[in-house]
Design an enzyme around this catalytic site. Structure first.
Site, PDB file in Angstrom:
ATOM      1  CG  ASP A  67      -0.277  -0.419   2.509  1.00  0.00           C
ATOM      2  OD1 ASP A  67       0.963  -0.334   2.597  1.00  0.00           O
ATOM      3  OD2 ASP A  67      -0.987  -0.826   3.436  1.00  0.00           O
ATOM      4  CG  ASN A 136      -8.829  -1.458  11.855  1.00  0.00           C
ATOM      5  OD1 ASN A 136      -7.904  -2.130  11.401  1.00  0.00           O
ATOM      6  ND2 ASN A 136      -9.265  -0.364  11.262  1.00  0.00           N
ATOM      7  CG  HIS A 138      -5.869  -2.157   8.653  1.00  0.00           C
ATOM      8  ND1 HIS A 138      -6.033  -0.884   9.139  1.00  0.00           N
ATOM      9  CD2 HIS A 138      -4.524  -2.354   8.642  1.00  0.00           C
ATOM     10  CE1 HIS A 138      -4.854  -0.350   9.394  1.00  0.00           C
ATOM     11  NE2 HIS A 138      -3.922  -1.216   9.099  1.00  0.00           N
ATOM     12  CD  GLU A 143      -8.823   1.089   7.661  1.00  0.00           C
ATOM     13  OE1 GLU A 143      -8.648   0.106   8.407  1.00  0.00           O
ATOM     14  OE2 GLU A 143      -8.405   2.230   7.944  1.00  0.00           O
TER      15      GLU A 143
HETATM   16  C1  GLP Z   1      -0.590   0.281   8.580  1.00  0.00           C
HETATM   17  C2  GLP Z   1      -0.257  -0.409   7.244  1.00  0.00           C
HETATM   18  C3  GLP Z   1      -0.321  -1.902   7.381  1.00  0.00           C
HETATM   19  C4  GLP Z   1       0.395  -2.275   8.663  1.00  0.00           C
HETATM   20  C5  GLP Z   1      -0.441  -1.823   9.839  1.00  0.00           C
HETATM   21  C6  GLP Z   1       0.242  -2.007  11.185  1.00  0.00           C
HETATM   22  O1  GLP Z   1      -1.672   1.124   8.515  1.00  0.00           O
HETATM   23  N1  GLP Z   1      -1.043  -0.020   6.137  1.00  0.00           N
HETATM   24  O2  GLP Z   1       0.245  -2.516   6.233  1.00  0.00           O
HETATM   25  O3  GLP Z   1       0.533  -3.649   8.728  1.00  0.00           O
HETATM   26  O4  GLP Z   1      -0.953  -0.530   9.659  1.00  0.00           O
HETATM   27  O5  GLP Z   1       1.197  -1.011  11.433  1.00  0.00           O
HETATM   28  P1  GLP Z   1       2.292  -1.140  12.580  1.00  0.00           P
HETATM   29  O6  GLP Z   1       3.197  -2.239  12.143  1.00  0.00           O
HETATM   30  O7  GLP Z   1       2.974   0.191  12.629  1.00  0.00           O
HETATM   31  O8  GLP Z   1       1.550  -1.498  13.819  1.00  0.00           O
END
Ligand code: GLP
Length: 241
Positions: A67, A136, A138, A143
């Site tokens: 993403d 959440n 995702h 989402e």
């Molecule tokens: C972000 C990314 C995800 C990631 C997630 C967790 O929003 N789009 O690909 O896995 O949230 O992030 P973190 O590893 O900082 O907890």
């Protein structure tokens, strides 16, 4: 679904890097699906170490990121492009042409989503996809919703995601409210999936992923239908299992 429980984040990064590096050793021209966020940072450090030790190289590897924020360019230090260059790509020998990240600054974003999806197919599909997970549930930026989005698409980020990601920004107002993300089908088409999670804030989502009903309100629950998923969790993330 395999579940590996480790003591801490560093161990999680090492185990994940072992899986990715084994993939590269077995198939030097592997197509890797990569994730951003805080979770995979230790994995990238370990991959760089393995590269420096000459255990692996990335000359033939192709990468596709999950993403990218919408509306910010590559040069913006909050872009996932910037993150990938500074946490992995500038330390290894991957050719620039083999790096793929959705262009969040594309004029025609719908066309960009179609182009991205096509390039994944042209590369032969993703051999191993690394995922983190949102609090959440995702995956990528898919989402919770009433439907699953199949292919790469533009997403409106949830308030909770904006809040969670604001730790990486100076102020919450700077966090983009939309993003481009691979879809659920894009992710599910990967041959192997490795999902990493650490910390208590991920425990609920991990419980839903493993034990919940498969439903688009917890997007990661779809992984129950994938034939080759490995979860690498620290004790806190695994604490509700
Ligand atoms: C972000 C990314 C995800 C990631 C997630 C967790 O929003 N789009 O690909 O896995 O949230 O992030 P973190 O590893 O900082 O907890």
């Amino acid at each position: 679904m395999r579940i590996i429980i480790v003591n801490n984040k560093e161990e999680m990064g090492k185990k994940a890097a072992s899986l990715v590096s084994s993939q590269i050793i077995l198939k030097p021209d592997s197509v890797l699906g990569l994730a951003t966020g805080g979770t995979p940072l230790d994995m990238y450090k370990e991959l760089i170490r393995l590269y420096n030790e000459k255990e692996i190289d990335f000359k033939l590897v192709k990468t596709f990121n999950l993403d990218e924020y919408f509306g910010i360019g590559k040069e913006n230090d909050q872009s996932y492009y910037y993150y990938m260059v500074n946490n992995l790509f500038k330390f290894i020998d991957i050719p620039e042409k083999n790096i793929n990240i959705p262009d969040g600054s594309a004029k025609d974003i719908v066309e960009e989503c179609v182009r991205y999806e096509k390039s994944i197919k042209q590369a032969g599909g993703i051999d191993i996809q690394v995922l983190g997970i949102g609090t959440n549930g995702h995956i990528g930026f898919n989402e919770p919703d009433v439907n699953f989005e199949a292919q790469t698409h533009l997403v409106k980020l949830e308030e909770s995601t904006i809040q969670a990601n604001s730790i990486y920004f100076k102020t919450i107002e700077e966090v983009p409210t939309t993003a481009v993300s691979m879809g659920i089908k894009t992710i599910m088409n990967s041959r192997k999936i490795v999902l990493l999670a650490n910390g208590i804030s991920k425990a609920e989502a991990i419980y839903g992923l493993v034990n919940g009903k498969i439903n688009p309100n917890l997007p990661a629950s779809i992984l129950q239908l994938h034939p080759d998923v490995t979860l690498i969790l620290d004790k806190d993330a695994a604490s509700k299992l």
